[in-house]
Design an enzyme around this catalytic site. Sequence first.
Site, mmCIF file in Angstrom:
data_model
loop_
_atom_site.group_PDB
_atom_site.id
_atom_site.type_symbol
_atom_site.label_atom_id
_atom_site.label_comp_id
_atom_site.label_asym_id
_atom_site.label_seq_id
_atom_site.Cartn_x
_atom_site.Cartn_y
_atom_site.Cartn_z
ATOM 1 N N LEU A 156 1.596 3.664 -2.132
ATOM 2 C CA LEU A 156 1.195 4.226 -0.855
ATOM 3 C C LEU A 156 2.225 3.819 0.190
ATOM 4 O O LEU A 156 2.801 2.727 0.104
ATOM 5 C CB LEU A 156 -0.180 3.711 -0.425
ATOM 6 C CG LEU A 156 -1.401 4.148 -1.239
ATOM 7 C CD1 LEU A 156 -2.658 3.516 -0.666
ATOM 8 C CD2 LEU A 156 -1.537 5.666 -1.260
ATOM 9 N N ASP A 157 2.449 4.675 1.174
ATOM 10 C CA ASP A 157 3.324 4.310 2.283
ATOM 11 C C ASP A 157 2.792 3.055 2.967
ATOM 12 O O ASP A 157 1.578 2.788 2.951
ATOM 13 C CB ASP A 157 3.386 5.441 3.312
ATOM 14 C CG ASP A 157 3.969 6.717 2.743
ATOM 15 O OD1 ASP A 157 4.750 6.627 1.775
ATOM 16 O OD2 ASP A 157 3.641 7.806 3.261
ATOM 17 N N LYS A 158 3.686 2.317 3.577
ATOM 18 C CA LYS A 158 3.306 1.087 4.274
ATOM 19 C C LYS A 158 2.178 1.330 5.277
ATOM 20 O O LYS A 158 1.231 0.545 5.386
ATOM 21 C CB LYS A 158 4.522 0.502 4.996
ATOM 22 C CG LYS A 158 4.240 -0.758 5.794
ATOM 23 C CD LYS A 158 5.499 -1.265 6.476
ATOM 24 C CE LYS A 158 5.201 -2.497 7.329
ATOM 25 N NZ LYS A 158 6.428 -2.990 8.016
#
EC number: 5.4.99.-
Length: 291
Positions: free
Chosen positions: A131-133
Site C-alpha cells: 500500500l502507498d505510504k
Amino acid sequence: MPMTFQVQFQNPYQKLSVKELLEDKLLIPRKIRYFLRTKKHVLINNQPINWQSSVEHGDDVTLIFDDDDYPAKTILFGDKQLVQPVYEDEHFIIVNKPEGMKTHANQPNELALLNHVSAYAGQTCYVVHRLDKETSGLVLFAKNPFILPILNRMLEKKAIKRYYWALVDGKTLPKTITYKDKIGRHRHDRRKRIVDNKHGQTAITHLKRLKTYPKNQLVECQLDTGRTHQIRVHLSYNEHPIIGDPLYHPHPKGRLMLHAYKLTLTHPMTGQQLSFQAKSDSFEQKLNTQA
C-alpha cells in the site's frame, strides 16, 4: 545441508497426482518442483512417493526444503508493538497498516511495516502486495519463501481480491462504473503516475458509490490490477480526486482518504474461503465530519 523448514498440511482437494497438486493447485514454481522431486522431499502420510502417486482428500502432505532451495534471508527487525494483526497462521499474516507508514523500506537501515511485521512474527517475512505510504488498511505478508510465489501467482490470477474505501470530490458518480485507463510514469515527476492510454500498462478499477455527502462521495474500489497509485490516478483523471491526496488533489487537506478495508482469498494450503475487514480510526473520524 541443514533443513531450513517444512510445510505440512492436509490435502484439501479431491484425488489427484502429486504433480497436479504441486503444479496446478499450489502453483509451485518449476525450479522448486524439480528440487522437491529429485531430493524426494515430498512425503504423503509420512511416506516417500512417486511423482505420479495419488494424493487423496485429507492426506497429510509434508514438503521439505533445504537452504539451497531457499537461501536464508535476514531483515532488520522493527517494533512489534506497531503491528495490528488481523490474521496469522504458519504461512502468512495479514495486518492493518496505519496511514503514514511505508510498506517496505527503501534504505538498508530504514524501518517500515515489513520490519515491524517480521519482528512481530519473530522471523523474516515477505511482501505480497503493498500500500502507498499515505494509504491505510489490510496488507498481506508471506511468512516463508515457499508460500510467497504461490500468493504472488494468486494475486496475478485475481484469486486475492482487495477492496478500498475512498472519499472523493467531484460531481455525483454513477452507482457503478469501471475505469480502464492505462497507467504510465510521469515524465517530469518520478513520484507520480499518469493516464497513458498509448504506452501505459493495463489498469482496471471497479467503483461502487456507497454514500453521497453534501460535498463529497464515499466509493468502494475493487482492483483487477495493482498498478502504482492506480486508484488515485484513475479517480483524479476522471475528475474525482481523493480527499487529502498530496499528489493528485489540487487542494489536499488532512490524511489521504483511501483505506484498504477488505481482503478475500482462498487459502492455498487448506482450500478455506477467507475474508477479512479492518477499520481506520482516522478515516472514520474524517468521514464523520462529512455529514
